[in-house]
Design a protein around this motif. Structure first.
Motif: not given
Ligand code: FMN
Length: 188
Positions: A9-11, A15-17, A76-79, A112-114
């Motif tokens: 889900g991450s571009l 990315s950790s995912n 991942p979780e975004y917003a 954290r990403a529940s």
């Molecule tokens: C735009 C944006 C919004 C994010 N919102 C959240 C969030 O709401 N909750 C959370 O736990 N992490 C949030 N994060 C942190 C990402 O989930 C975290 O960096 C994650 O490792 C990203 O996945 P990736 O490493 O696969 O890219 C956010 C990151 C970005 C860039």
């Protein structure tokens, strides 16, 4: 040999995912093959008007899902929700004939990403996926910058990932046996 299609889900390049899915490919039991779907960033924006004659890239996504015995998602979780690019890919699969009943496991790289995980479960259940909870795990890779090789070398994470993949393989094999038995009963 069963094969899983992995979807990230991450571009993001680092990315950790994605690293988690790459590590999973190395930690999978010998009878399970993992293949990564690379096309999420190239998919057009979902438009229901195109559902009957989907663009070629969407047809390729449908074919990849159809061919897979199960889907392994790391998102991942975004917003506090599902990243738009990934939700777009799921929207293209909503009306596909390939998705209902498909075994799906969720790998979560951040404790954290529940909210995103809860949203994914709701969306996937709505799409009639067969969520394999015993193969869905959370590990803590958040802000650690771990590569796939680091994850494979980390005994604790590698054990959790390996056990989840063994559980996923078992679920797929059991499902195939049930399908074969039902087909036998119907035939006989
Ligand atoms: C735009 C944006 C919004 C994010 N919102 C959240 C969030 O709401 N909750 C959370 O736990 N992490 C949030 N994060 C942190 C990402 O989930 C975290 O960096 C994650 O490792 C990203 O996945 P990736 O490493 O696969 O890219 C956010 C990151 C970005 C860039």
């Amino acid at each position: 040999m069963p094969h899983l299609l992995t979807l990230c889900g991450s571009l993001r390049q680092g990315s950790s995912n994605r690293a988690l899915l790459q590590a999973a490919a190395q930690l999978a039991p010998p009878g399970l093959h993992l293949k990564h779907y690379e096309g999420i960033s190239e998919l057009p924006l979902f438009n229901p008007d195109l559902s009957d004659t989907p663009p070629p890239l969407v047809q390729a996504l449908h074919a990849a899902v159809d061919a897979a015995d199960g889907l392994l998602i790391a998102c991942p979780e975004y917003a506090r929700g599902i990243p738009g690019a990934f939700k777009n890919a799921l929207d293209w699969l909503v009306a596909s004939q390939q998705f209902p009943g498909k075994p799906v496991a969720l790998f979560n790289a951040s404790p954290r990403a529940s909210d995103a995980q809860a949203a994914l479960r709701l969306v996937l259940r709505t799409m009639s996926a067969h969520l394999v909870e015993q193969a869905s795990v959370t590990v803590n890779l958040l802000a650690k910058g771990m590569t796939a090789a680091d994850i494979v070398a980390d005994g604790q994470v590698a054990e959790v990932v390996g056990a989840a993949l063994r559980a996923f393989e078992l679920e797929i094999l059991l499902g195939e046996k049930v399908d074969a038995s039902l087909a036998g009963l119907r035939g006989g």
